[in-house]
Design an enzyme around this catalytic site. Structure first.
Site, PDB file in Angstrom:
ATOM      1  CE  LYS A 170      11.840 -24.214  15.064  1.00 56.40           C
ATOM      2  NZ  LYS A 170      10.408 -24.075  14.861  1.00 56.40           N
ATOM      3  CE  LYS A 208      -0.407 -21.602   8.461  1.00 58.64           C
ATOM      4  NZ  LYS A 208       0.376 -21.492   9.718  1.00 58.64           N
ATOM      5  CG  HIS A 214       7.089 -23.147   6.136  1.00 65.12           C
ATOM      6  ND1 HIS A 214       6.002 -22.788   6.886  1.00 65.12           N
ATOM      7  CD2 HIS A 214       8.052 -23.462   7.025  1.00 65.12           C
ATOM      8  CE1 HIS A 214       6.317 -22.868   8.173  1.00 65.12           C
ATOM      9  NE2 HIS A 214       7.563 -23.288   8.297  1.00 65.12           N
ATOM     10  CG  ASP A 256      -0.270 -21.156  13.644  1.00 62.82           C
ATOM     11  OD1 ASP A 256      -0.263 -20.591  12.544  1.00 62.82           O
ATOM     12  OD2 ASP A 256       0.682 -21.113  14.446  1.00 62.82           O
ATOM     13  CD  GLU A 300       6.150 -23.164  16.843  1.00 58.28           C
ATOM     14  OE1 GLU A 300       6.870 -22.403  16.184  1.00 58.28           O
ATOM     15  OE2 GLU A 300       4.925 -23.050  16.935  1.00 58.28           O
ATOM     16  CG  HIS A 332       2.829 -26.367   9.053  1.00 64.06           C
ATOM     17  ND1 HIS A 332       2.813 -25.848   7.789  1.00 64.06           N
ATOM     18  CD2 HIS A 332       3.009 -25.309   9.877  1.00 64.06           C
ATOM     19  CE1 HIS A 332       2.971 -24.525   7.851  1.00 64.06           C
ATOM     20  NE2 HIS A 332       3.087 -24.183   9.102  1.00 64.06           N
ATOM     21  CE  LYS A 373       2.717 -20.310  18.058  1.00 62.93           C
ATOM     22  NZ  LYS A 373       3.835 -20.527  17.123  1.00 62.93           N
ATOM     23  NE  ARG A 432      -4.070  -1.589   2.141  1.00 69.96           N
ATOM     24  CZ  ARG A 432      -4.929  -1.825   3.089  1.00 69.96           C
ATOM     25  NH1 ARG A 432      -4.817  -1.204   4.242  1.00 69.96           N
ATOM     26  NH2 ARG A 432      -5.906  -2.657   2.910  1.00 69.96           N
TER      27      ARG A 432
HETATM   28  C1  BG6 Z   1       3.895 -21.101  10.889  1.00 75.27           C
HETATM   29  C2  BG6 Z   1       3.026 -20.794  12.079  1.00 75.27           C
HETATM   30  O1  BG6 Z   1       3.118 -21.571   9.828  1.00 75.27           O
HETATM   31  O2  BG6 Z   1       4.846 -22.091  11.253  1.00 75.27           O
HETATM   32  C3  BG6 Z   1       3.861 -20.336  13.263  1.00 75.27           C
HETATM   33  O3  BG6 Z   1       2.097 -19.765  11.732  1.00 75.27           O
HETATM   34  C4  BG6 Z   1       4.927 -21.370  13.569  1.00 75.27           C
HETATM   35  O4  BG6 Z   1       3.058 -20.119  14.407  1.00 75.27           O
HETATM   36  C5  BG6 Z   1       5.719 -21.706  12.308  1.00 75.27           C
HETATM   37  O5  BG6 Z   1       5.789 -20.824  14.555  1.00 75.27           O
HETATM   38  C6  BG6 Z   1       6.672 -22.858  12.564  1.00 75.27           C
HETATM   39  O6  BG6 Z   1       7.510 -23.015  11.449  1.00 75.27           O
HETATM   40  P1  BG6 Z   1       8.967 -23.636  11.625  1.00 75.27           P
HETATM   41  O7  BG6 Z   1       9.469 -23.785  10.226  1.00 75.27           O
HETATM   42  O8  BG6 Z   1       9.749 -22.661  12.440  1.00 75.27           O
HETATM   43  O9  BG6 Z   1       8.785 -24.943  12.346  1.00 75.27           O
END
Ligand code: BG6
Length: 485
Positions: free
Chosen positions: A345, A152, A182, A239, A220, A244, A340, A48
């Protein structure tokens, strides 16, 4: 040698945003530096804000500031030769007409044939108006190829996902659409395909006769990190689980596809998603982190995070169990959990094989002997651990569980980022690692009972492995989550 993509224009909506700065620009730079994509992409950033080309190029340089001084001159050349900016202002029809004219002018100046990818690095509510505006000015077609990339969340629930798919299909054919998750671009997830179908060893064991149970954990350590307002509308089920995790599970359990292409792989993934048994209230646990402590640091509870409602009932943790009603998997329990503010992680799949008939060993010695276990570590420290029984050296026949380890970093060094892989696939028009519209809708159907019904929200202390009820759910089935250490 990888094929060279056709020259094209990549139009990024939301080019000044976080996704663009943190993921897309670094991935495009890596592709420019190393791959056959070098010099094949001209980038038009959109937002924008009213920026000049040069002001946007400054943002690109800023996004790449960690690259080191030796790359500065090449980054500046790349910006000057291949990167442009255009404001979409209020998003009106007139603004999209101006965009169309600018695209034409850039293509003319750069000698491009009309191959275009539109990347919507935008929040969900902006998808529909953007797709519609592209269609209305006729940017959904060109004399070359036109592709649409969305990331997503694809909708908020089944109804909104269906509406979004229907709108997209008013203008774009499914073959033009790249729904990006991803996780599918992570090397370790792609490697599930190589691992399963490139080895004679595992596939014959990959079924209900040999496998006792399968676990998938995506943990995470971070909380919502300033994304509280976004996360309030999402929660762990929407999420991570709906997209995923179900995608990873589908790749890990699908039948061998007829070919390694988008259509064949999606045909197999959708069969898995359709075969997931309906989730009953006793099959899942949702939780929310309260205050806690991790590595000596005090952590706030979710409800105290900025942008979060102090009475929020959003889930930051979900654990679920289900079966897959297929010839291969009937009777094997699948346990999935994500959250979370867990202690670390870690994303991994654990496949526990059935115990062998250990009759030949002295029952007192082999008591508690488990089946073989394959741990597929998706991240970090990517690799596998395969555990098996060995004889402890010395007197008598005493068994010991030993692990065989493989680590990508040791074997191959640096792994490419998911976005690099996926952007290159968009340039090649390869859908293998993308999500088809019907998969999205089916995944929402799987999760619907967890989103629609009354949910008891369990609190867990930040820095722990989730609510005790999630442990209990597995204990009732006579097992437990595999120790993450
Ligand atoms: C995203 C989520 O799609 O994936 C986030 O919206 C999450 O909340 C993230 O933290 C995790 O991705 P990665 O690649 O760090 O495991």
């Amino acid at each position: 040698m990888s094929p060279v993509p056709e020259r094209h224009l990549l139009v990024i909506f939301g080019a000044t945003g976080d996704l663009s700065h943190r993921k897309l620009i670094p991935a495009l730079w890596e592709l420019h530096k190393h791959s056959p994509a070098r010099g094949r992409t001209v980038i038009l950033g959109l937002a924008r804000a009213d920026l000049t080309d040069d002001a946007f190029r400054d943002q690109v340089r800023e996004a790449l500031k960690n690259e080191g001084p030796e790359h500065a001159a090449e980054i500046s050349r790349w910006c000057r030769d291949s990167i442009y900016f255009q404001s979409t202002g209020d998003g009106s029809a007139a603004a999209f007409e101006r965009l169309k004219a600018r695209i034409g002018a850039i293509e003319h100046a750069e000698g491009l044939y009309g191959n275009r990818a539109f990347y919507l690095a935008l929040p969900l509510p902006a998808f529909a108006p953007t797709v519609e505006a592209l269609g209305h000015v006729g940017l959904h077609r060109s004399k070359g190829w036109t592709r649409l990339v969305l990331e997503k969340p694809f909708g908020h629930d089944l109804g909104s996902a269906q509406a979004l798919n229907a709108l997209i299909h008013r203008f774009f054919d499914e073959g033009q659409v790249f729904r990006l998750d991803h996780y599918l671009g992570k090397e370790t997830v792609q490697n599930l395909i190589a691992f399963r179908f490139g080895n004679a060893l595992f596939e014959p064991l990959w079924n209900r006769d040999r496998i006792e149970r399968v676990e998938l954990t995506v943990a995470e350590e971070l909380g919502v990190e300033g994304r509280g307002a976004f996360y309030e509308q999402a929660g762990a089920t929407r999420d991570l689980l709906q997209n995923h995790m179900l995608q990873v599970l589908a790749v890990a359990t699908m039948e061998p596809p007829a070919a390694l292409d988008g259509e064949s792989v999606s045909n197999e993934k959708i069969k898995i998603l359709k075969a997931i048994t309906p989730i009953r209230p006793e099959d899942y646990v949702v939780g929310q982190y309260g205050a806690g402590e991790l590595n000596g640091k005090k952590l706030k509870g979710y409800r105290e995070e900025p942008g979060v409602d102090p009475n929020s009932v959003t889930d930051t943790f979900v654990a679920v169990r289900f079966g897959i009603q297929s010839w291969r998997w009937q009777g094997v329990p699948f346990y999935l959990r994500t959250g979370k503010r867990l202690p670390k992680k870690l994303s991994r799949i654990i496949v526990t094989f059935k115990s062998p008939p250990a009759a030949v060993f002295n029952p007192y010695i082999v008591c508690g002997m488990g089946g073989n276990r394959l741990e597929i570590v998706l991240q970090p420290n990517e690799g596998f651990n395969l555990s098996f029984q060995v004889k402890l050296p010395g007197d008598g026949m005493r068994l010991h569980t030993q692990e065989m380890r493989f680590r990508y970093a040791e074997a191959f060094g640096h792994l490419p980022e998911a976005y690099q892989t996926l952007l290159l696939d968009v340039m090649h028009g390869d859908h293998t690692l993308f999500v088809r519209g019907d998969e999205v809708e089916q995944a929402w159907k799987v999760c619907a009972p967890m989103l629609d019904g009354h949910r008891e929200l369990h609190t867990y202390a930040a820095g722990t492995w989730g609510p005790p009820r999630a442990e209990q759910m597995l204990a009732e089935a006579g097992c437990c989550w595999t120790d993450p250490s």
